[in-house]
Design a protein around this motif. Structure first.
Motif, mmCIF file in Angstrom:
data_model
loop_
_atom_site.group_PDB
_atom_site.id
_atom_site.type_symbol
_atom_site.label_atom_id
_atom_site.label_comp_id
_atom_site.label_asym_id
_atom_site.label_seq_id
_atom_site.Cartn_x
_atom_site.Cartn_y
_atom_site.Cartn_z
ATOM 1 N N UNK A 87 -0.948 -10.577 12.208
ATOM 2 C CA UNK A 87 -0.744 -9.823 10.978
ATOM 3 C C UNK A 87 0.646 -9.200 11.052
ATOM 4 N N UNK A 88 1.246 -8.954 9.893
ATOM 5 C CA UNK A 88 2.516 -8.229 9.882
ATOM 6 C C UNK A 88 2.375 -6.990 9.006
ATOM 7 N N UNK A 89 2.953 -5.895 9.486
ATOM 8 C CA UNK A 89 2.981 -4.646 8.720
ATOM 9 C C UNK A 89 4.407 -4.118 8.802
ATOM 10 N N UNK A 90 5.035 -3.932 7.644
ATOM 11 C CA UNK A 90 6.380 -3.355 7.585
ATOM 12 C C UNK A 90 6.349 -2.158 6.646
ATOM 13 N N UNK A 91 7.331 -1.283 6.818
ATOM 14 C CA UNK A 91 7.384 -0.053 6.035
ATOM 15 C C UNK A 91 8.717 0.037 5.290
ATOM 16 N N UNK A 137 0.868 -1.176 0.000
ATOM 17 C CA UNK A 137 0.000 0.000 0.000
ATOM 18 C C UNK A 137 0.905 1.226 0.000
ATOM 19 N N UNK A 138 0.647 2.164 -0.919
ATOM 20 C CA UNK A 138 1.449 3.382 -0.979
ATOM 21 C C UNK A 138 0.863 4.423 -0.031
ATOM 22 N N UNK A 151 3.821 0.555 2.591
ATOM 23 C CA UNK A 151 3.460 -0.282 3.731
ATOM 24 C C UNK A 151 3.138 -1.663 3.177
ATOM 25 N N UNK A 152 3.797 -2.671 3.716
ATOM 26 C CA UNK A 152 3.564 -4.049 3.286
ATOM 27 C C UNK A 152 2.736 -4.735 4.364
#
Length: 165
Positions: free
Chosen positions: A78-82, A53-54, A100-101
């Motif tokens: 869940x995982x969220x990385x930048x 996601x941009x 954002x992944x």
């Protein structure tokens, strides 16, 4: 604009004139906005698969922002990385894009979830709540349908072979 400004002033009387210089330091205001380039705060993802996601970080204040870091709150597993994971300097009036992944849990049930993403500088913080529509793989739906069809064929064959006797 933020900065240091010199202001000359003077006072005149009948006997003398006095001049001096005042220094004014304007620090500016700190404001930041975290959104997407389109302003849309929702996206869809598939359970167990990563989705990019941009994001757009905008410095809407009049002072430069330094050392902006990113964090998130997401449902369990869940995982969220930048990428990048921080911005060293964002000048006033400018924007920068960040990826954002987001990877939903592989066992997530289809439906809508909320993921909160945060951009934080020492002076200011900005949050954005994203609605994530999770879709599950259609593979298990097809497997279920195949089982139902096989059971229907088996029942039809059973009644045909062992019908009324």
């Amino acid at each position: 604009k933020a900065g240091e400004y010199k202001i000359p002033i003077g006072a005149v009387s009948a006997e003398e004139t006095i001049e001096t210089e005042l220094t004014v330091i304007i620090t500016g205001n700190y404001e930041m906005k975290l959104s997407t380039p389109t302003g849309l705060l929702s996206f869809s993802a598939t359970a167990g698969q990563e989705r990019a996601v941009t994001l757009e970080v905008s410095n809407t204040g009049s002072a430069d922002l330094k050392d902006i870091k990113f964090s998130s709150w997401a449902p369990s597993n869940w995982t969220v990385t930048f990428e990048p994971d921080h911005i060293p300097l964002l000048p006033a009036g400018e924007s920068q894009e960040v990826q954002a992944l987001v990877k939903p849990d592989g066992k997530a049930i289809a439906g809508d979830y909320v993921v909160q993403m945060t951009a934080k500088a020492p002076e200011v913080t900005s949050n954005a709540d994203f609605r994530v529509t999770v879709k599950t793989s259609t593979l298990w739906g097809l497997v279920g349908l195949a089982i139902i069809v096989l059971l229907a064929i088996g029942l039809h064959r059973t009644f045909k072979v062992y019908g009324r006797r």
